[in-house]
Design a protein around this motif. Structure first.
Motif, PDB file in Angstrom:
ATOM      1  N   GLY B 403       0.803  -1.217   0.000  1.00 59.63           N
ATOM      2  CA  GLY B 403       0.000   0.000   0.000  1.00 59.63           C
ATOM      3  C   GLY B 403       0.829   1.257   0.000  1.00 59.63           C
ATOM      4  N   VAL B 432     -14.587   6.947  -4.105  1.00 60.48           N
ATOM      5  CA  VAL B 432     -14.049   5.587  -4.207  1.00 60.48           C
ATOM      6  C   VAL B 432     -14.886   4.693  -3.300  1.00 60.48           C
ATOM      7  CG1 VAL B 432     -12.021   4.130  -3.914  1.00 60.48           C
ATOM      8  CG2 VAL B 432     -11.753   6.499  -4.617  1.00 60.48           C
ATOM      9  N   GLY B 436     -12.735  -0.206  -3.664  1.00 60.96           N
ATOM     10  CA  GLY B 436     -11.678   0.445  -4.429  1.00 60.96           C
ATOM     11  C   GLY B 436     -12.076   0.824  -5.840  1.00 60.96           C
ATOM     12  N   GLY B 461      -3.113   5.347  -9.939  1.00 61.67           N
ATOM     13  CA  GLY B 461      -3.703   4.924  -8.672  1.00 61.67           C
ATOM     14  C   GLY B 461      -4.947   4.117  -8.918  1.00 61.67           C
ATOM     15  N   PRO B 462      -5.758   3.828  -7.931  1.00 58.92           N
ATOM     16  CA  PRO B 462      -5.498   4.149  -6.526  1.00 58.92           C
ATOM     17  C   PRO B 462      -4.604   3.114  -5.841  1.00 58.92           C
ATOM     18  CG  PRO B 462      -7.637   3.119  -6.751  1.00 58.92           C
ATOM     19  CD  PRO B 462      -7.067   3.198  -8.129  1.00 58.92           C
ATOM     20  N   TRP B 463      -3.910   3.578  -4.779  1.00 57.60           N
ATOM     21  CA  TRP B 463      -3.215   2.683  -3.862  1.00 57.60           C
ATOM     22  C   TRP B 463      -4.068   2.612  -2.597  1.00 57.60           C
ATOM     23  CZ3 TRP B 463      -0.324   5.548  -7.292  1.00 57.60           C
ATOM     24  CH2 TRP B 463       0.675   4.873  -7.980  1.00 57.60           C
ATOM     25  N   PRO B 464      -4.886   1.586  -2.472  1.00 63.09           N
ATOM     26  CA  PRO B 464      -5.791   1.550  -1.315  1.00 63.09           C
ATOM     27  C   PRO B 464      -5.084   1.043  -0.056  1.00 63.09           C
ATOM     28  CG  PRO B 464      -6.200  -0.320  -2.737  1.00 63.09           C
ATOM     29  CD  PRO B 464      -5.052   0.428  -3.344  1.00 63.09           C
ATOM     30  N   ASP B 466      -6.185   0.177   4.130  1.00 63.41           N
ATOM     31  CA  ASP B 466      -7.228   0.153   5.156  1.00 63.41           C
ATOM     32  C   ASP B 466      -6.540  -0.009   6.496  1.00 63.41           C
ATOM     33  OD1 ASP B 466      -9.583   0.151   6.395  1.00 63.41           O
ATOM     34  OD2 ASP B 466     -10.335  -1.725   5.586  1.00 63.41           O
ATOM     35  N   SER B 481      -7.601   5.867  -0.142  1.00 63.52           N
ATOM     36  CA  SER B 481      -6.986   5.593  -1.441  1.00 63.52           C
ATOM     37  C   SER B 481      -6.080   6.756  -1.802  1.00 63.52           C
ATOM     38  CB  SER B 481      -8.048   5.435  -2.520  1.00 63.52           C
ATOM     39  OG  SER B 481      -8.979   4.473  -2.124  1.00 63.52           O
ATOM     40  N   ARG B 482      -4.894   6.430  -2.290  1.00 63.78           N
ATOM     41  CA  ARG B 482      -3.957   7.501  -2.669  1.00 63.78           C
ATOM     42  C   ARG B 482      -3.789   7.514  -4.180  1.00 63.78           C
ATOM     43  NH1 ARG B 482      -1.966   6.049   2.318  1.00 63.78           N
ATOM     44  NH2 ARG B 482      -2.246   7.792   3.729  1.00 63.78           N
ATOM     45  N   ARG B 496      -5.079  12.131  -1.427  1.00 66.63           N
ATOM     46  CA  ARG B 496      -5.695  11.066  -0.645  1.00 66.63           C
ATOM     47  C   ARG B 496      -7.199  11.249  -0.721  1.00 66.63           C
ATOM     48  NH1 ARG B 496      -4.590  11.966   5.356  1.00 66.63           N
ATOM     49  NH2 ARG B 496      -6.607  12.974   5.390  1.00 66.63           N
ATOM     50  N   ASP B 498     -10.543   9.898   1.147  1.00 68.09           N
ATOM     51  CA  ASP B 498     -11.123   9.083   2.223  1.00 68.09           C
ATOM     52  C   ASP B 498     -12.571   9.509   2.436  1.00 68.09           C
ATOM     53  OD1 ASP B 498     -11.015  11.428   3.670  1.00 68.09           O
ATOM     54  OD2 ASP B 498      -9.220  10.864   4.778  1.00 68.09           O
TER      55      ASP B 498
END
Lengths: 198, 509
Positions: B403, B432, B436, B461-464, B466, B481-482, B496, B498
């Protein structure tokens, strides 16, 4: 020179060496954090101490990736009103200081620090505007590659770097910054390498 | 010479602050190091894997093993016993030996009772004492004693006492197994063998065990020297109200402290500075532990006093006027371990002085050293440690952090993320889902800086991630998610998304 203190050239990254040469006793102006960090990286890598004043939002990991030795780096993230005094105190002990002035800098403050720089044989890299800078480095245009619409990731950036020394016309160079292989590379070098391998 | 052994069972658990009413265990990364009686009745044993222990006893309270903490917690016990009888020999954390004081207390039972009483006053409940001719017998006697009780083996009775013990008390699994296979069930069986045969069969180690089993081991415990009193105080008469006056007046005492350490070949690397008010209760105004990157010189000590007492830059004092300043060296080390190398080494002396000037100007916390660490968001991946302190709790940076964003790292990481807007082709904010999936590709964004709305050139992206979904509140909690977003002006941002919206966390400047 004026007061007889020799102005020693500092180590430079080879890709930038023919554009600008950092010397002790002078201030240099950059407009991007990554440019400032790159100028700090070569002296730091050679064993000098470096300091960063006023840049609370510096990316530590990026600094390490660019080649700065974090164990010989001093950070003063928030000097507040006393940023001139803090910078002067650090100029006394480290070779290169990266400074982010919090406000517009009056010429007499810059002159005071310049005198201190000459006396102590240090260099100052200013991220922001600085009156009387020896050279001004700025990014004229940049293009990232690697990221498509949702695919891939940022890999490298092609940058057109402008360097202005004194009143002479601005000199430009195309750089990969960062390149896929390292922190900085000249675009011509990459082109030549492709030809050789082909 | 009679020996007295004092044993505090399960000391690592006691030192970790485990309660006596709950099952507790001290564990290293994988195995149980020590556990208390309640845990033992549930089937937890030393050397057991952590998850096995938890399976047998789900309510088990776990503490991380820390041998230094065990030693540190045992130090007051040593000091308390030393007050009653000098010549204390620490055997290991949780066990100490002294020469049995007989005559002064009337009898050895009385002496044991006095010591046990003193320790119970100190708050150490589980104390067991054994007295015998030799150290090994005394230790075994202590193990057989009751809580806060004692067992005295009379003069010359050690061999008899040991003879009835099983060979398992030797705590050497290989040797115990071998002796049992040879049919030697008790120490008496072993002691009955001729010494020469034991030496030829088991070597020097076996001969030593044989001597132990016969109760004739002549080894006396190594007695520790009580630590020197290195604490120094300055009393101000009348009390001082200004920081400058206090720092000026403590200068001579600081010199004396450093000189006293140097006389013993020591340097101080961690120092506690305490300031007391001049009232009847001698109330503590401030107390703080300072750590030095090398060691404290007299000037450094004075600086620390100045920083500690300085509540405001104007020089006003913390609270009331100061009546007393006390220096307590917390960690002293041999100066030989800190000597400069022939070609220099450690921190540059000149740099230390320059940094001290900036610290004097801006305060102790203003000068920091950057450290890389592991984490998923760019802000988590860096740590700023005040100059002179050792970084603690650094997450390993070179492990895989799923992540986390791949290199290159952003060159600016904002202390406070900016609120940002990102919209899709229809002008609606991009969201999102929990799985994801994005509602629309980002088309335009407003990065919160002065440049206003601009079109997205490219994005990735996204790079999720949690993280910390088990916490009730907190920053970065829940699904995040980034994205890497590049504007048409060529600038790249790390954003980011959220539940609270879009934020700009960092810039690829």
């Amino acid at each position: 020179m004026q007061d007889g203190v020799p102005r020693v050239p500092l180590p430079m990254h080879p890709a930038l060496a023919d554009l600008v040469q950092l010397r002790t006793g002078a201030a240099y102006q950059v407009d991007r954090a990554s440019l400032g960090l790159t100028l700090l990286a070569a002296p730091s890598h050679e064993g000098s101490w470096t300091a960063v004043v006023g840049a609370a939002d510096l990316g530590i990991e990026a600094a390490a990736e660019l080649g700065i030795d974090l164990t010989r780096t001093i950070l003063v993230p928030d000097p507040g009103e006393q940023w001139v005094e803090a910078t002067a105190a650090l100029i006394d002990v480290v070779s290169v200081v990266l400074l982010r002035p919090p406000a517009a800098v009056p010429a007499h403050t810059a002159n005071k620090l310049a005198a201190r720089l000459r006396k102590r044989s240090s260099a100052l890299v200013v991220w922001g505007d600085w009156p009387g800078a020896e050279a001004r480095l700025r990014v004229l245009s940049s293009r990232w590659s690697g990221a498509e619409g949702g695919h891939g990731r940022l890999r490298s950036r092609q940058v057109r770097l402008g360097v202005q020394q004194g009143t002479s016309p601005e000199r430009c160079a195309e750089l990969w910054f960062p390149s896929a292989a390292g922190p900085v590379e000249r675009v011509v070098d990459v082109a030549a390498r492709v030809e050789v391998t082909a | 010479m009679r020996s007295l052994v004092l044993w505090c069972p399960d000391w690592p658990v006691v030192a970790a602050g485990g309660s006596g009413r709950l099952p507790c265990a001290v564990v290293t990364r994988s195995a149980v190091v020590a556990c208390n009686d309640l845990a033992r009745t549930s089937g937890v044993r030393r050397g057991m894997r952590r998850r096995d222990a938890q399976a047998r006893c789900p309510e088990l309270q776990l503490f991380d093993a820390n041998p230094e903490r065990d030693l540190r917690a045992f130090e007051p016990v040593l000091a308390a016993v030393e007050e009653l009888r000098p010549g204390v020999a620490p055997v290991r954390p949780g066990m100490l030996a002294i020469k049995a004081p007989g005559r002064f207390y009337g009898s050895e039972e009385n002496a044991a009772a006095s010591i046990a009483e003193r320790l119970v006053e100190l708050g150490v409940w589980d104390v067991r004492i054994g007295v015998a001719d030799d150290l090994f017998s005394a230790e075994q006697a202590a193990r057989l004693a009751d809580v806060q009780g004692w067992k005295v083996i009379g003069p010359g009775a050690s061999a008899d006492f040991l003879g009835r013990l099983p060979v398992e008390v030797l705590e050497d699994a290989d040797l115990v197994g071998l002796l049992q296979r040879l049919g030697l069930r008790t120490l008496g069986d072993l002691a009955a063998l001729p010494g020469r045969d034991v030496l030829t069969r088991f070597g020097a180690y076996g001969a030593k065990v044989h001597r132990l089993a016969r109760g004739v081991d002549p080894v006396q415990p190594e007695v520790r020297k009580p630590p020197d009193d290195l604490v120094r105080e300055v009393v101000f008469e009348p009390p001082l109200a200004s920081v400058e006056a206090v720092s000026f007046s403590v200068r001579r005492t600081a010199d004396q402290l450093v000189a006293a350490l140097a006389d013993r070949g020591l340097v101080c690397t961690s120092l506690r500075v305490e300031a007391e008010a001049d009232d009847a209760q001698r109330s503590l105004l401030s107390s703080r532990v300072w750590v030095h990157s090398r060691w404290f010189g007299a000037v450094d000590v004075v600086d620390r006093v100045h920083w500690q007492l300085q509540a405001t830059p104007a020089g006003a004092l913390v609270g009331a006027p100061v009546g007393l300043v006390r220096f307590v060296p917390e960690v002293v080390e041999q100066s030989a371990a800190h000597a400069d190398g022939l070609w220099g080494g450690g921190t540059d002396d000149r740099v230390d002085r320059g940094v001290a000037r900036v610290q004097a100007m801006l305060g102790y916390d203003a000068v920091v050293v950057p450290v890389r660490q592991g984490g998923r968001s760019p802000a988590d991946r860096q740590l700023l440690v005040p100059w002179g302190e050792r970084p603690a709790g650094v997450r390993a940076p070179d492990l895989v952090w799923p992540g986390a964003l791949p290199a290159p790292a952003p060159s600016r990481v904002f202390v406070e993320p900016w609120a940002t807007s990102v919209v899709g082709p229809d002008g609606q904010p991009v969201t999102v889902t929990d799985r994801g999936v994005m509602s629309a590709p980002p088309v335009r964004f407003h990065s919160g800086s002065t440049s206003g709305w601009q079109a997205v050139d490219c994005w990735a992206g996204p790079w999720p991630v949690d993280e910390q979904w088990w916490e009730a509140t907190g920053i970065g909690r829940g699904l995040v998610s980034r994205f890497q977003v590049v504007g048409v002006d060529g600038r790249a941002w790390l954003m980011r998304c959220d539940s609270s919206g879009w934020w700009t966390e960092a810039a690829y400047d």
